[in-house]
Design a protein around this motif. Structure first.
Motif, PDB file in Angstrom:
ATOM      1  N   TRP A  26     -18.210  12.463  16.759  1.00 52.80           N
ATOM      2  CA  TRP A  26     -19.845  12.809  16.855  1.00 52.80           C
ATOM      3  C   TRP A  26     -20.478  11.662  17.736  1.00 52.80           C
ATOM      4  N   ALA A  27     -20.006  10.460  17.885  1.00 52.77           N
ATOM      5  CA  ALA A  27     -20.453   9.416  18.651  1.00 52.77           C
ATOM      6  C   ALA A  27     -20.121   9.716  20.071  1.00 52.77           C
ATOM      7  N   ALA A  28     -18.897  10.176  20.606  1.00 52.24           N
ATOM      8  CA  ALA A  28     -18.796  10.428  21.735  1.00 52.24           C
ATOM      9  C   ALA A  28     -19.516  11.593  22.327  1.00 52.24           C
ATOM     10  N   SER A  29     -19.511  12.649  21.351  1.00 51.00           N
ATOM     11  CA  SER A  29     -20.295  13.669  21.758  1.00 51.00           C
ATOM     12  C   SER A  29     -21.696  13.388  22.247  1.00 51.00           C
ATOM     13  N   MET A  30     -22.482  12.432  21.170  1.00 51.30           N
ATOM     14  CA  MET A  30     -23.937  11.937  21.392  1.00 51.30           C
ATOM     15  C   MET A  30     -23.815  11.347  22.863  1.00 51.30           C
ATOM     16  N   VAL A  31     -23.121  10.430  23.105  1.00 49.28           N
ATOM     17  CA  VAL A  31     -23.201   9.649  24.366  1.00 49.28           C
ATOM     18  C   VAL A  31     -22.899  10.781  25.662  1.00 49.28           C
ATOM     19  N   ILE A  32     -21.900  11.746  25.535  1.00 43.95           N
ATOM     20  CA  ILE A  32     -21.832  12.741  26.532  1.00 43.95           C
ATOM     21  C   ILE A  32     -23.238  13.569  26.641  1.00 43.95           C
ATOM     22  N   ALA A  33     -23.571  13.910  25.656  1.00 43.86           N
ATOM     23  CA  ALA A  33     -24.924  14.709  25.667  1.00 43.86           C
ATOM     24  C   ALA A  33     -26.081  13.968  26.140  1.00 43.86           C
TER      25      ALA A  33
END
Length: 140
Positions: free
Chosen positions: A36-43
Motif C-alpha cells: 500500500w505504501a509503494a502504491s501510494m508513492v507511485i500514485a
C-alpha cells in the motif's frame, strides 16, 4: 493423530518451518503495508496529491496502482512488491505455475476486501481457497 498435534499447513503438505512453510500473520501484514505504501508513492507521483485528499476518479488511483503492481508482479515473480520485501509468496497447491489469470483474479478479490478477510482453515482466505493457492515463506 489429534488435531492438537497438527501444525498450520500440515494438511496442505507444507513443511512446519522454513522455506515453503505457511506464512505467518506478521509477514502478511507487513507485505500489505509495504504494498500500500509503494502504491501510494507511485500514485502520488503519477497523479498528484489528489489521490490522497482529492475527490472523483483520483481517489481510486492508489487502488488501481496496487491492483496493477500486485497482479503483474505476482504473475511474474510469485509475489507482490511487499511480499517480495518480506520474503513470502503465493504458490499453487498442486505445484504448477500460477499463470496469468490467478494473480489477477486473486488481486481483484483482494481489492474487494471481504473475500480476503474471510479466513478458513490453515490461515487461508477465501480467495486462496477458491484459487487453490497458499501464501508461503521464501526464507530458509
Amino acid at each position: 493423530m489429534s488435531d492438537a498435534s497438527l501444525y498450520p499447513g500440515q494438511t496442505l503438505g507444507l513443511p512446519e518451518h522454513g522455506r515453503g512453510s505457511l506464512a505467518g500473520w506478521w509477514p502478511r501484514i507487513g507485505a500489505m503495508v509495504g504494498d500500500w505504501a509503494a502504491s501510494m508513492v507511485i500514485a502520488v507521483a503519477l497523479f498528484g496529491t489528489g489521490v490522497i485528499n482529492g475527490s472523483g476518479w483520483r481517489v481510486f488511483m492508489v487502488l488501481a496502482v496496487y491492483f496493477v503492481q500486485a497482479s503483474v508482479l505476482t504473475a511474474l515473480t510469485g509475489g507482490s512488491f511487499g511480499q517480495l520485501i518480506v520474503r513470502i509468496g503465493v504458490i499453487r497447491l498442486d505445484g504448477e505455475p500460477l499463470g496469468w489469470w490467478r494473480p489477477f483474479v486473486r488481486t481483484a478479490l483482494k481489492c474487494m476486501v471481504i473475500p480476503h478477510i474471510v479466513v478458513g482453515a490453515e490461515r487461508r482466505p477465501l480467495t486462496d481457497m477458491m484459487l487453490s493457492t497458499v501464501v508461503v515463506t521464501r526464507r530458509g
